[in-house]
Motif scaffolding. Structure first.
Motif, PDB file in Angstrom:
ATOM      1  N   ALA A  19      -2.675   4.157   4.072  1.00 13.21           N
ATOM      2  CA  ALA A  19      -3.742   3.337   4.633  1.00 13.21           C
ATOM      3  C   ALA A  19      -4.187   2.259   3.652  1.00 13.21           C
ATOM      4  O   ALA A  19      -4.827   1.292   4.048  1.00 13.21           O
ATOM      5  N   CYS A  20      -3.847   2.385   2.396  1.00  8.38           N
ATOM      6  CA  CYS A  20      -4.287   1.434   1.382  1.00  8.38           C
ATOM      7  C   CYS A  20      -3.292   0.287   1.173  1.00  8.38           C
ATOM      8  O   CYS A  20      -3.505  -0.548   0.303  1.00  8.38           O
ATOM      9  N   VAL A  21      -2.230   0.242   1.928  1.00 10.63           N
ATOM     10  CA  VAL A  21      -1.215  -0.792   1.758  1.00 10.63           C
ATOM     11  C   VAL A  21      -1.642  -2.035   2.533  1.00 10.63           C
ATOM     12  O   VAL A  21      -1.992  -1.967   3.699  1.00 10.63           O
ATOM     13  N   THR A  22      -1.605  -3.177   1.869  1.00 12.46           N
ATOM     14  CA  THR A  22      -1.945  -4.450   2.494  1.00 12.46           C
ATOM     15  C   THR A  22      -0.787  -5.408   2.298  1.00 12.46           C
ATOM     16  O   THR A  22      -0.226  -5.507   1.204  1.00 12.46           O
ATOM     17  N   ILE A  23      -0.440  -6.115   3.349  1.00 11.07           N
ATOM     18  CA  ILE A  23       0.621  -7.113   3.261  1.00 11.07           C
ATOM     19  C   ILE A  23      -0.027  -8.482   3.424  1.00 11.07           C
ATOM     20  O   ILE A  23      -0.678  -8.752   4.431  1.00 11.07           O
ATOM     21  N   ASN A  24       0.145  -9.317   2.427  1.00 12.18           N
ATOM     22  CA  ASN A  24      -0.412 -10.669   2.457  1.00 12.18           C
ATOM     23  C   ASN A  24       0.726 -11.663   2.625  1.00 12.18           C
ATOM     24  O   ASN A  24       1.726 -11.604   1.923  1.00 12.18           O
ATOM     25  N   ILE A  25       0.547 -12.579   3.549  1.00 17.05           N
ATOM     26  CA  ILE A  25       1.522 -13.641   3.763  1.00 17.05           C
ATOM     27  C   ILE A  25       0.795 -14.958   3.530  1.00 17.05           C
ATOM     28  O   ILE A  25      -0.208 -15.239   4.178  1.00 17.05           O
ATOM     29  N   TYR A  26       1.305 -15.738   2.624  1.00 21.93           N
ATOM     30  CA  TYR A  26       0.677 -17.007   2.289  1.00 21.93           C
ATOM     31  C   TYR A  26       1.522 -18.157   2.828  1.00 21.93           C
ATOM     32  O   TYR A  26       2.728 -18.196   2.632  1.00 21.93           O
ATOM     33  N   PHE A  27       0.888 -19.085   3.530  1.00 21.70           N
ATOM     34  CA  PHE A  27       1.563 -20.255   4.040  1.00 21.70           C
ATOM     35  C   PHE A  27       1.147 -21.451   3.196  1.00 21.70           C
ATOM     36  O   PHE A  27      -0.048 -21.677   3.000  1.00 21.70           O
ATOM     37  N   PRO A  28       2.120 -22.230   2.737  1.00 25.80           N
ATOM     38  CA  PRO A  28       1.753 -23.437   1.989  1.00 25.80           C
ATOM     39  C   PRO A  28       0.992 -24.399   2.899  1.00 25.80           C
ATOM     40  O   PRO A  28       1.439 -24.714   3.992  1.00 25.80           O
TER      41      PRO A  28
END
Length: 64
Positions: A19-28
């Motif tokens: 439950a502590c896993v976070t996926i971050n996706i960054y867009f330029p």
């Protein structure tokens, strides 16, 4: 600790850890703005290229 309690504890630990896993996706920002501008330009070109609807024919059947 009995075996059922161990399995329950292990399942709770595994659930808590996942439950502590976070996926971050960054867009330029520059690339996203450029893509948005391109899409807007394409929409305006399609709108300008579309022919206007012809006038509706006289459906009253009479002549003037």
């Amino acid at each position: 600790m009995n075996p059922a309690s161990r399995y329950l504890f292990a399942a709770a630990v595994a659930l808590s850890a996942s439950a502590c896993v976070t996926i971050n996706i960054y867009f330029p920002a520059a690339a996203a703005e450029k893509a948005a501008d391109r899409i807007i330009d394409e929409v305006w070109q399609l709108r300008e290229a579309a022919p206007e609807a012809p006038a509706a024919p006289d459906t009253q059947g009479g002549t003037k």
